[in-house]
Write a protein that holds these residues in place. Structure first.
Motif, mmCIF file in Angstrom:
data_model
loop_
_atom_site.group_PDB
_atom_site.id
_atom_site.type_symbol
_atom_site.label_atom_id
_atom_site.label_comp_id
_atom_site.label_asym_id
_atom_site.label_seq_id
_atom_site.Cartn_x
_atom_site.Cartn_y
_atom_site.Cartn_z
ATOM 1 N N PRO A 22 0.817 -1.221 0.285
ATOM 2 C CA PRO A 22 0.194 -0.166 -0.272
ATOM 3 C C PRO A 22 0.965 1.231 -0.622
ATOM 4 C CG PRO A 22 -0.123 -0.810 2.024
ATOM 5 C CD PRO A 22 0.573 -1.946 1.462
ATOM 6 N N CYS A 23 -0.257 2.038 -0.048
ATOM 7 C CA CYS A 23 0.986 4.218 0.112
ATOM 8 C C CYS A 23 0.308 4.651 0.421
ATOM 9 C CB CYS A 23 0.993 3.942 -1.444
ATOM 10 S SG CYS A 23 -1.296 4.736 -2.330
ATOM 11 N N LEU A 24 0.747 5.382 1.176
ATOM 12 C CA LEU A 24 0.400 6.793 1.548
ATOM 13 C C LEU A 24 -0.155 8.079 0.951
ATOM 14 C CD1 LEU A 24 -0.312 7.847 4.422
ATOM 15 C CD2 LEU A 24 1.617 8.728 5.003
ATOM 16 N N CYS A 25 0.985 8.742 0.249
ATOM 17 C CA CYS A 25 0.247 9.713 -0.612
ATOM 18 C C CYS A 25 1.530 9.792 -1.587
ATOM 19 C CB CYS A 25 -0.316 10.846 -0.034
ATOM 20 S SG CYS A 25 0.568 11.603 1.663
ATOM 21 N N GLY A 26 2.330 8.135 -2.161
ATOM 22 C CA GLY A 26 3.617 9.233 -2.715
ATOM 23 C C GLY A 26 3.264 9.009 -4.114
ATOM 24 N N GLY A 27 2.384 9.524 -4.648
ATOM 25 C CA GLY A 27 2.059 9.770 -5.963
ATOM 26 C C GLY A 27 1.512 7.976 -7.354
ATOM 27 N N CYS A 28 0.360 8.343 -8.040
ATOM 28 C CA CYS A 28 0.243 7.329 -8.347
ATOM 29 C C CYS A 28 -0.192 8.070 -9.830
ATOM 30 C CB CYS A 28 -1.290 6.662 -8.177
ATOM 31 S SG CYS A 28 -2.272 7.801 -7.711
ATOM 32 N N SER A 29 0.310 6.931 -10.733
ATOM 33 C CA SER A 29 0.110 7.400 -12.535
ATOM 34 C C SER A 29 -0.378 6.129 -13.521
ATOM 35 C CB SER A 29 1.358 7.737 -13.081
ATOM 36 O OG SER A 29 0.937 8.150 -14.414
ATOM 37 N N ILE A 30 -1.011 6.620 -13.649
ATOM 38 C CA ILE A 30 -2.215 4.890 -15.041
ATOM 39 C C ILE A 30 -1.451 5.795 -16.911
ATOM 40 C CG2 ILE A 30 -4.288 5.871 -14.896
ATOM 41 C CD1 ILE A 30 -5.120 2.947 -14.329
ATOM 42 N N ALA A 31 -1.559 4.026 -16.954
ATOM 43 C CA ALA A 31 -2.020 3.966 -19.007
ATOM 44 C C ALA A 31 -2.091 2.885 -19.171
ATOM 45 C CB ALA A 31 -0.391 4.120 -19.252
ATOM 46 N N ILE A 32 -2.779 3.461 -20.560
ATOM 47 C CA ILE A 32 -3.458 2.610 -20.948
ATOM 48 C C ILE A 32 -3.183 2.206 -22.858
ATOM 49 C CG2 ILE A 32 -5.578 1.460 -22.596
ATOM 50 C CD1 ILE A 32 -7.068 3.477 -20.321
ATOM 51 N N GLU A 329 -12.902 6.837 4.511
ATOM 52 C CA GLU A 329 -11.194 7.583 4.713
ATOM 53 C C GLU A 329 -10.490 8.126 3.035
ATOM 54 O OE1 GLU A 329 -9.766 8.208 7.718
ATOM 55 O OE2 GLU A 329 -11.917 6.458 8.720
ATOM 56 N N TRP A 330 -9.826 8.922 3.792
ATOM 57 C CA TRP A 330 -9.188 9.632 2.402
ATOM 58 C C TRP A 330 -7.841 10.542 3.090
ATOM 59 C CZ3 TRP A 330 -11.107 8.784 -1.767
ATOM 60 C CH2 TRP A 330 -10.982 9.192 -3.005
ATOM 61 N N LYS A 331 -7.020 9.671 2.156
ATOM 62 C CA LYS A 331 -5.511 11.016 2.460
ATOM 63 C C LYS A 331 -4.989 12.009 1.299
ATOM 64 C CE LYS A 331 -2.106 11.808 4.199
ATOM 65 N NZ LYS A 331 -1.604 12.581 5.355
ATOM 66 N N THR A 332 -5.459 12.757 1.705
ATOM 67 C CA THR A 332 -4.983 14.050 0.547
ATOM 68 C C THR A 332 -3.581 14.300 0.460
ATOM 69 O OG1 THR A 332 -6.122 15.446 2.176
ATOM 70 C CG2 THR A 332 -7.562 14.556 0.501
ATOM 71 N N PRO A 333 -3.198 14.311 -0.113
ATOM 72 C CA PRO A 333 -3.644 15.127 -1.383
ATOM 73 C C PRO A 333 -3.706 13.686 -2.770
ATOM 74 C CG PRO A 333 -1.325 15.490 -2.026
ATOM 75 C CD PRO A 333 -1.664 15.605 -0.412
ATOM 76 N N ALA A 334 -5.085 13.843 -2.649
ATOM 77 C CA ALA A 334 -5.875 12.958 -3.891
ATOM 78 C C ALA A 334 -4.622 12.664 -4.967
ATOM 79 C CB ALA A 334 -7.026 12.403 -3.618
ATOM 80 N N ASP A 335 -4.467 12.137 -5.593
ATOM 81 C CA ASP A 335 -3.096 11.658 -6.796
ATOM 82 C C ASP A 335 -3.875 10.936 -7.599
ATOM 83 O OD1 ASP A 335 -0.837 13.126 -6.848
ATOM 84 O OD2 ASP A 335 -0.263 11.417 -5.459
ATOM 85 N N ILE A 336 -5.240 12.216 -8.833
ATOM 86 C CA ILE A 336 -5.674 11.517 -9.497
ATOM 87 C C ILE A 336 -5.398 11.125 -10.791
ATOM 88 C CG2 ILE A 336 -8.725 12.323 -10.265
ATOM 89 C CD1 ILE A 336 -8.906 13.681 -8.236
ATOM 90 N N THR A 337 -5.092 10.824 -11.664
ATOM 91 C CA THR A 337 -5.481 10.457 -12.927
ATOM 92 C C THR A 337 -5.986 9.584 -13.512
ATOM 93 O OG1 THR A 337 -3.757 8.289 -12.217
ATOM 94 C CG2 THR A 337 -2.337 10.697 -12.062
ATOM 95 N N ALA A 338 -6.230 9.473 -15.150
ATOM 96 C CA ALA A 338 -7.035 9.392 -15.565
ATOM 97 C C ALA A 338 -6.721 8.874 -17.780
ATOM 98 C CB ALA A 338 -8.400 10.165 -16.419
ATOM 99 N N ALA A 339 -6.325 8.219 -18.184
ATOM 100 C CA ALA A 339 -6.102 7.578 -18.981
ATOM 101 C C ALA A 339 -7.634 7.095 -19.860
ATOM 102 C CB ALA A 339 -4.918 6.306 -18.974
ATOM 103 N N SER A 340 -6.895 6.889 -21.879
ATOM 104 C CA SER A 340 -7.962 7.152 -22.658
ATOM 105 C C SER A 340 -7.213 6.075 -23.604
ATOM 106 C CB SER A 340 -9.206 8.015 -22.423
ATOM 107 O OG SER A 340 -10.003 7.746 -24.210
ATOM 108 N N ASN A 344 -11.294 2.563 -24.573
ATOM 109 C CA ASN A 344 -11.285 2.499 -23.445
ATOM 110 C C ASN A 344 -10.865 4.085 -22.629
ATOM 111 O OD1 ASN A 344 -10.273 -0.220 -23.807
ATOM 112 N ND2 ASN A 344 -8.717 0.582 -24.904
ATOM 113 N N THR A 345 -11.059 3.879 -21.582
ATOM 114 C CA THR A 345 -11.472 4.525 -20.079
ATOM 115 C C THR A 345 -11.554 4.585 -18.993
ATOM 116 O OG1 THR A 345 -12.381 5.834 -21.967
ATOM 117 C CG2 THR A 345 -11.624 6.836 -19.560
ATOM 118 N N VAL A 346 -9.922 5.004 -18.093
ATOM 119 C CA VAL A 346 -9.938 4.754 -16.329
ATOM 120 C C VAL A 346 -9.461 5.672 -16.315
ATOM 121 C CG1 VAL A 346 -7.697 4.353 -16.604
ATOM 122 C CG2 VAL A 346 -8.595 3.368 -15.406
#
Length: 519
Positions: A22-32, A329-340, A344-346
């Motif tokens: 798991p992570c705390l708020c170290g950042g995340c990213s996504i690709a398709i 529960e939420w740990k901010t800042p929430a890293d929101i990333t999206a891809a299409s 396909n959309t995520v």
């Protein structure tokens, strides 16, 4: 008889990525990738960059692969992108304050390291952002701890990188919460937003480059004169740019059809007691191939959520969609990333599950290949039902279709007056370039099916005007990628026509066109 069923693709139930780490708020990213496979990276609290992959549209995930160890996880400096040939690139800042990238040419099975480096004598800041254009030219932008934004590019698929180029002049430092994002439009122009503090207030600046980063315009607040912050940017077609941002208690958007010379502003949603927006969580924003747009906005309150908004076209109004991710529960800042990519959309976000731990959650639709997208631009697909599932008569007065001068009951079967009943899906009044006459030359359907069907394109001078249809062209979903057409007009119409015995599913389509004049 066949029937048309719209909106059968709600967003999937959210899935947790990375249960084992798991992570705390170290950042995340996504690709398709073009196959619909999803690839996620996240930086976790022990300094690891972890990679996870889904081969079924986000329903299940294979997790735990260690891409790198010893990174500055608290810096939120991790990003993954894919190029047009499905090569994957993971960007991160290592413990020596050096920006690096690892590349995979086998769908994430193995990774090759390359070094980008750091601007001379600079300590890198919290955020980085990367993007690949249609010709596989790679761009990356990052900010140093003195408030200067830097850009570099690679012409050889990430092996070597150009000397760092400063983007305009320095802007005021915002410490750890600095936001920065970069986008590339259809003409190869780069657009970049970065956040700063001006007169003790957070605000966002915009700059662009028309020569792939060699020179940049000065930082500008001209796209918005107010205190816009938590901004995200996306670009798709030539000179078309959209920025979604927080202003006061509202989520707003600014869009430009001329590369930033002029901007049109809209309110996406007004803040209320039920809609509280986090200034440290910039929205996710993507442009779809059919001209639609998705925005994913953090909404706080008693229960923390990611809310979807969409446009069906660049100049269409914003429409509220669904809550796609929910967390008590939420740990901010929430890293929101999206891809299409294609149909396909995520979207994914970092979500707190306790005061000290969190996870990354994703969600997608349930259309073709278990994903979402389509020409409705909000996660729905249009599914054409075959004869085996045709609608039966429930009342003698209901009719199925008109053939010639005749009307037929809903259980009439597959033929009427000696003719096969066809199944068609039609869209009219399409505006490809505001204020322009366009010539469409290619149609690229995003669909699956078991037999050929006809694609017919036409034009009309007003949304309600009579359509002049060109000759239909045959498209085989198994063998073909596109059909060649030739139609010119102000408003474009398109329809897909299949025999009653066929089964097909349309998730969206792309049109290739040129501007031929103004009106």
């Amino acid at each position: 008889m066949g029937g048309i069923d719209y909106g059968l693709s709600p967003w999937q139930e959210e899935q947790i990525v990375g249960v084992t780490s798991p992570c705390l708020c170290g950042g995340c990213s996504i690709a398709i990738t073009s196959t619909g496979d999803m690839h996620s990276v996240r930086a976790i609290t022990d300094g690891e960059v972890r990679y996870a992959r889904s081969l079924d549209g986000g329903a299940t995930w294979t997790d735990g692969q260690l891409v790198e160890n010893g990174v500055r996880w608290w810096n939120h400096s991790v990003h993954i992108i894919g190029d047009s040939s499905d090569r994957l690139y993971v960007f991160f800042v290592d413990a020596d304050d050096t920006l690096r990238v690892k590349k995979s040419t086998d769908n994430g099975d193995s990774w090759t390291p390359h070094t980008i480096g750091s601007p001379s004598g600079k300590t890198l800041g919290r955020r980085l952002w990367a993007v690949a254009d249609g010709s596989d030219l790679l761009h990356v932008a990052i900010r140093d701890d003195e408030g200067t934004v830097w850009h570099s590019k690679s012409l050889d698929l990430g092996v070597s990188w150009a000397t760092w180029k400063q983007v305009s002049g320095p802007i005021v430092h915002l410490d750890w919460a600095t936001n920065i994002q970069i986008a590339v439009d259809g003409a190869g122009n780069l657009h970049l937003v970065a956040e700063a503090i001006v007169s003790d207030a957070r605000t966002t600046f915009w700059a662009m480059s028309r020569d792939i980063g060699a020179t940049w315009t000065e930082w500008s607040q001209g796209w918005h004169a107010g205190a816009a912050c938590a901004a995200t940017i996306a670009a798709k077609w030539t000179n078309k740019v959209c920025i979604v941002y927080v202003e006061g208690n509202d989520i707003r958007s600014a869009r430009s059809s001329n590369g930033g010379t002029a901007w049109t502003h809209e309110t996406v949603i007004t803040g209320t007691a039920d809609f509280i927006f986090d200034l440290w969580s910039p929205p996710g924003l993507i442009a779809l191939a059919d001209g639609g747009w998705h925005a994913f906005v953090y909404v706080g309150g008693a229960v923390h959520k990611i809310l979807n908004f969409y446009k069906t076209a660049f100049d269409a109004p914003w429409t509220m969609g669904e809550y796609v991710i929910v967390g008590a529960e939420w740990k901010t800042p929430a890293d929101i990333t999206a891809a299409s990519r294609g149909a396909n959309t995520v979207v994914q976000a970092s979500v707190g599950v306790s005061p000290t731990h969190g996870v990354v959650k994703i969600t997608a639709g349930t259309g073709a290949r278990g994903t979402s997208g389509g020409d409705s631009a909000h996660g729905d697909t249009a599914t054409i039902l075959a004869t085996a599932t045709r609608t039966k008569r429930v009342d003698p007065d209901q009719v199925a279709s008109g053939v010639g001068d005749h009307l037929y009951l809903m259980d009439c079967g597959t033929r009427a007056n000696g003719n096969d009943l066809s199944i068609s899906l039609e869209r009219t009044g399409i505006v490809l370039e505001e204020g322009s006459i366009v010539q469409v030359s290619e149609v690229w359907p995003e669909m699956i099916g078991d037999s050929p069907l006809d694609v017919q394109v036409g034009s009309h001078s007003s949304p309600e005007g009579e359509i002049t249809w060109n000759t239909a062209q045959t498209f085989d979903p198994i063998m073909n990628e596109k059909v060649d057409v030739r139609v010119t007009g102000r408003f474009i119409a398109i329809r897909f026509i299949g025999a009653n015995a066929s089964t097909w599913e349309l998730a969206g389509f792309a049109l290739k066109y040129e501007v031929r004049g103004r009106y």
